[in-house]
Scaffold this motif. Structure first.
Motif, PDB file in Angstrom:
ATOM      1  N   GLU A  47      13.559  38.154  -3.988  1.00  0.00           N
ATOM      2  CA  GLU A  47      12.670  39.275  -4.289  1.00  0.00           C
ATOM      3  C   GLU A  47      11.734  39.575  -3.128  1.00  0.00           C
ATOM      4  O   GLU A  47      11.484  40.737  -2.791  1.00  0.00           O
ATOM      5  CB  GLU A  47      11.854  38.966  -5.549  1.00  0.00           C
ATOM      6  CG  GLU A  47      10.934  40.088  -5.972  1.00  0.00           C
ATOM      7  CD  GLU A  47      10.135  39.740  -7.212  1.00  0.00           C
ATOM      8  OE1 GLU A  47       9.523  40.657  -7.797  1.00  0.00           O
ATOM      9  OE2 GLU A  47      10.124  38.569  -7.595  1.00  0.00           O
ATOM     10  N   GLU A  48      11.188  38.531  -2.508  1.00  0.00           N
ATOM     11  CA  GLU A  48      10.260  38.726  -1.396  1.00  0.00           C
ATOM     12  C   GLU A  48      10.926  39.483  -0.255  1.00  0.00           C
ATOM     13  O   GLU A  48      10.330  40.385   0.349  1.00  0.00           O
ATOM     14  CB  GLU A  48       9.745  37.367  -0.909  1.00  0.00           C
ATOM     15  CG  GLU A  48       8.749  37.465   0.245  1.00  0.00           C
ATOM     16  CD  GLU A  48       8.285  36.095   0.719  1.00  0.00           C
ATOM     17  OE1 GLU A  48       7.472  36.042   1.654  1.00  0.00           O
ATOM     18  OE2 GLU A  48       8.746  35.081   0.154  1.00  0.00           O
ATOM     19  N   LEU A  96      18.070  36.613   6.422  1.00  0.00           N
ATOM     20  CA  LEU A  96      17.020  37.325   5.702  1.00  0.00           C
ATOM     21  C   LEU A  96      16.047  37.978   6.673  1.00  0.00           C
ATOM     22  O   LEU A  96      15.597  39.112   6.463  1.00  0.00           O
ATOM     23  CB  LEU A  96      16.285  36.371   4.762  1.00  0.00           C
ATOM     24  CG  LEU A  96      17.127  35.769   3.631  1.00  0.00           C
ATOM     25  CD1 LEU A  96      16.304  34.765   2.828  1.00  0.00           C
ATOM     26  CD2 LEU A  96      17.681  36.856   2.720  1.00  0.00           C
ATOM     27  N   LYS A  97      15.715  37.277   7.727  1.00  0.00           N
ATOM     28  CA  LYS A  97      14.797  37.836   8.728  1.00  0.00           C
ATOM     29  C   LYS A  97      15.404  39.056   9.402  1.00  0.00           C
ATOM     30  O   LYS A  97      14.744  40.084   9.584  1.00  0.00           O
ATOM     31  CB  LYS A  97      14.465  36.774   9.782  1.00  0.00           C
ATOM     32  CG  LYS A  97      13.477  37.258  10.844  1.00  0.00           C
ATOM     33  CD  LYS A  97      13.171  36.150  11.846  1.00  0.00           C
ATOM     34  CE  LYS A  97      12.200  36.660  12.911  1.00  0.00           C
ATOM     35  NZ  LYS A  97      11.896  35.597  13.922  1.00  0.00           N
ATOM     36  N   ARG A 137       9.700  29.155  -9.786  1.00  0.00           N
ATOM     37  CA  ARG A 137       8.737  30.077  -9.190  1.00  0.00           C
ATOM     38  C   ARG A 137       7.388  30.112  -9.904  1.00  0.00           C
ATOM     39  O   ARG A 137       6.393  30.529  -9.324  1.00  0.00           O
ATOM     40  CB  ARG A 137       9.328  31.487  -9.176  1.00  0.00           C
ATOM     41  CG  ARG A 137      10.499  31.652  -8.226  1.00  0.00           C
ATOM     42  CD  ARG A 137      11.233  32.954  -8.466  1.00  0.00           C
ATOM     43  NE  ARG A 137      10.343  34.094  -8.514  1.00  0.00           N
ATOM     44  CZ  ARG A 137      10.689  35.289  -8.988  1.00  0.00           C
ATOM     45  NH1 ARG A 137      11.911  35.470  -9.479  1.00  0.00           N
ATOM     46  NH2 ARG A 137       9.831  36.282  -8.990  1.00  0.00           N
ATOM     47  N   PHE A 138       7.329  29.688 -11.161  1.00  0.00           N
ATOM     48  CA  PHE A 138       6.102  29.772 -11.940  1.00  0.00           C
ATOM     49  C   PHE A 138       5.813  28.436 -12.632  1.00  0.00           C
ATOM     50  O   PHE A 138       6.732  27.680 -12.929  1.00  0.00           O
ATOM     51  CB  PHE A 138       6.218  30.871 -13.011  1.00  0.00           C
ATOM     52  CG  PHE A 138       6.408  32.255 -12.452  1.00  0.00           C
ATOM     53  CD1 PHE A 138       5.329  33.061 -12.154  1.00  0.00           C
ATOM     54  CD2 PHE A 138       7.692  32.753 -12.216  1.00  0.00           C
ATOM     55  CE1 PHE A 138       5.503  34.336 -11.637  1.00  0.00           C
ATOM     56  CE2 PHE A 138       7.882  34.018 -11.698  1.00  0.00           C
ATOM     57  CZ  PHE A 138       6.782  34.816 -11.410  1.00  0.00           C
ATOM     58  N   TYR A 139       4.532  28.190 -12.883  1.00  0.00           N
ATOM     59  CA  TYR A 139       4.158  27.001 -13.648  1.00  0.00           C
ATOM     60  C   TYR A 139       2.882  27.286 -14.422  1.00  0.00           C
ATOM     61  O   TYR A 139       2.072  28.124 -14.030  1.00  0.00           O
ATOM     62  CB  TYR A 139       3.968  25.786 -12.729  1.00  0.00           C
ATOM     63  CG  TYR A 139       2.648  25.765 -11.980  1.00  0.00           C
ATOM     64  CD1 TYR A 139       1.599  24.945 -12.407  1.00  0.00           C
ATOM     65  CD2 TYR A 139       2.443  26.552 -10.851  1.00  0.00           C
ATOM     66  CE1 TYR A 139       0.395  24.906 -11.732  1.00  0.00           C
ATOM     67  CE2 TYR A 139       1.245  26.518 -10.171  1.00  0.00           C
ATOM     68  CZ  TYR A 139       0.214  25.693 -10.608  1.00  0.00           C
ATOM     69  OH  TYR A 139      -0.984  25.665  -9.946  1.00  0.00           O
ATOM     70  N   LYS A 146      16.440  52.275  -1.306  1.00  0.00           N
ATOM     71  CA  LYS A 146      16.858  51.006  -1.902  1.00  0.00           C
ATOM     72  C   LYS A 146      16.547  51.013  -3.391  1.00  0.00           C
ATOM     73  O   LYS A 146      15.737  51.804  -3.882  1.00  0.00           O
ATOM     74  CB  LYS A 146      16.136  49.833  -1.221  1.00  0.00           C
ATOM     75  CG  LYS A 146      14.626  49.833  -1.425  1.00  0.00           C
ATOM     76  CD  LYS A 146      13.962  48.652  -0.726  1.00  0.00           C
ATOM     77  CE  LYS A 146      12.439  48.668  -0.946  1.00  0.00           C
ATOM     78  NZ  LYS A 146      11.774  47.516  -0.303  1.00  0.00           N
ATOM     79  N   ALA A 147      17.194  50.134  -4.103  1.00  0.00           N
ATOM     80  CA  ALA A 147      16.950  49.955  -5.533  1.00  0.00           C
ATOM     81  C   ALA A 147      17.257  48.503  -5.881  1.00  0.00           C
ATOM     82  O   ALA A 147      18.118  47.873  -5.250  1.00  0.00           O
ATOM     83  CB  ALA A 147      17.816  50.895  -6.367  1.00  0.00           C
ATOM     84  N   ARG A 148      16.543  47.993  -6.863  1.00  0.00           N
ATOM     85  CA  ARG A 148      16.793  46.633  -7.349  1.00  0.00           C
ATOM     86  C   ARG A 148      16.987  46.730  -8.854  1.00  0.00           C
ATOM     87  O   ARG A 148      16.022  46.869  -9.616  1.00  0.00           O
ATOM     88  CB  ARG A 148      15.614  45.723  -6.991  1.00  0.00           C
ATOM     89  CG  ARG A 148      15.874  44.226  -7.234  1.00  0.00           C
ATOM     90  CD  ARG A 148      14.762  43.421  -6.574  1.00  0.00           C
ATOM     91  NE  ARG A 148      14.782  42.013  -6.899  1.00  0.00           N
ATOM     92  CZ  ARG A 148      15.480  41.082  -6.238  1.00  0.00           C
ATOM     93  NH1 ARG A 148      16.239  41.441  -5.217  1.00  0.00           N
ATOM     94  NH2 ARG A 148      15.416  39.818  -6.580  1.00  0.00           N
TER      95      ARG A 148
END
Length: 358
Positions: A28-29, A11-12, A87-89, A207-209
């Protein structure tokens, strides 16, 4: 949910030296850190290249409530409950006992019953300390919330109202007759979520996601808040026009075609597992991907609204904007540099009696 075994080293290196390819389940990050032109950048370039570069160099990433809802909804609906809860709470735990002490008045009343006096001189932290000393087993809401927050360290916090909105939206989507058969527990089970594509466009990395890549097309999930009380069709059309969604959509469809051509020529690496063997082959077995916006209101009833974009003239105009934006980027980058201000060179704008800029 299928996962890709990306190492931290990989990733790096991808951030430092992006490599063209189709990536399944890229974090995503990492995607946002890759210095390549995405749909938001292309849209800004189409409006004002100099403003794009200024925002890129000096702007701040504003984490608004609308953006937070959109990110949470994407995780919940596109990636599934497990990914969402990783990822969320919700900031208030659901298991606070009814007799837990919450307010200053609660603490004073409880301590008075224990025979304590002089409580008016104590603030809330002082009252909490006194209760802990006298009755260590007494439930204190602040302690339960702090422990809940510590257990969820590293996750993004949602208030109870926002959390409920996300869950309601997922539930309504699951019950929608048009898309419900493609979902389970409020999340899509067909296609692949958040497919990231990187392509070299004549010396410019783009790029595209793709929110949800399906065998027959692309689903772009949009949360929005209508400005007026009016039919969904009208309010969303205004949102599409005001926020430049057609330019973003044209960018996605353009990069889909570029990826398809490279993939069929065996020149497009595929990183990460496909949902099933032959998935990309099935996706690219079409001349054009069907394009759908899946709109969800973030205020009021989270009514799902499926919009298929079929306009050919609209698409061609938006595609022209995309190609002009990338061309402008290439020219200004070469003239001023990638990390420098781009100084505008506009002529005098003559405003006559007949002038009216639309």
């Amino acid at each position: 949910m299928f996962t890709a075994p990306y190492s931290e080293e990989f990733l790096k290196s991808l951030v430092e030296e992006p490599v063209a390819g189709i990536y399944f389940n890229l974090p995503e990050e990492t995607y946002h850190q890759i210095r390549a032109l995405g749909s938001t950048g292309v849209k800004k370039l189409a409006i004002d290249p100099c403003e794009f570069q200024f925002d890129r160099l000096y702007g701040e990433d504003i984490d608004s409530k609308a953006k937070l809802f959109g990110n949470a909804l994407h995780a919940r609906v596109l990636e599934g409950r497990r990914a969402y809860e990783d990822r969320f709470y919700v900031n208030v735990p659901p298991d606070i006992p009814e007799d837990a002490l919450r307010t200053v008045d609660d603490f004073k009343e409880f301590l008075t019953e224990l025979g304590q006096s002089g409580l008016s001189k104590l603030n809330k932290p002082g009252l909490i300390k006194l209760v802990r000393d006298l009755e260590p087993a007494k439930a204190i809401a602040d302690d339960i919330i702090a422990e809940h927050k510590a257990l969820n360290e590293g996750k993004t916090e949602l208030d109870a109202k926002l959390y409920r909105q996300v869950e309601l939206a997922a539930e309504w989507l699951n019950r929608d007759p048009l898309i419900g058969d493609s979902m389970e527990d409020g999340a899509f089970i067909e296609g692949a979520p958040e497919v990231s594509i990187i392509v070299d466009d004549n010396g410019v990395l783009i790029k595209a996601r793709l929110d949800r890549m399906m065998r027959t097309g692309i689903i772009d999930l949009k949360s929005y808040a209508p400005m007026f009380d009016e039919p969904l069709e009208k309010s969303f059309e205004k949102t599409v026009r005001r926020l430049g969604y057609k330019i973003q959509g044209a960018h996605y469809r353009r990069i889909w075609h570029m990826a398809k051509e490279l993939y069929l020529d065996n020149a497009m690496p595929v990183i990460g597992p496909e949902p099933y063997d032959g998935f990309l082959k099935d996706c690219f077995d079409h001349d054009e991907p069907a394009w759908f916006w899946l709109a969800v209101k973030r205020k009021g009833a989270p009514s799902p609204f499926v919009v298929q974009w079929t306009g050919k003239t609209d698409y061609q105009n938006a595609l022209n904007d995309v190609e002009r934006a990338i061309s402008d980027y290439r020219q200004l980058r070469d003239e001023f540099g990638d990390q420098a201000d781009w100084i505008p060179n506009r002529g005098v704008y003559e405003m006559t009696d007949d002038s009216y800029y639309q």
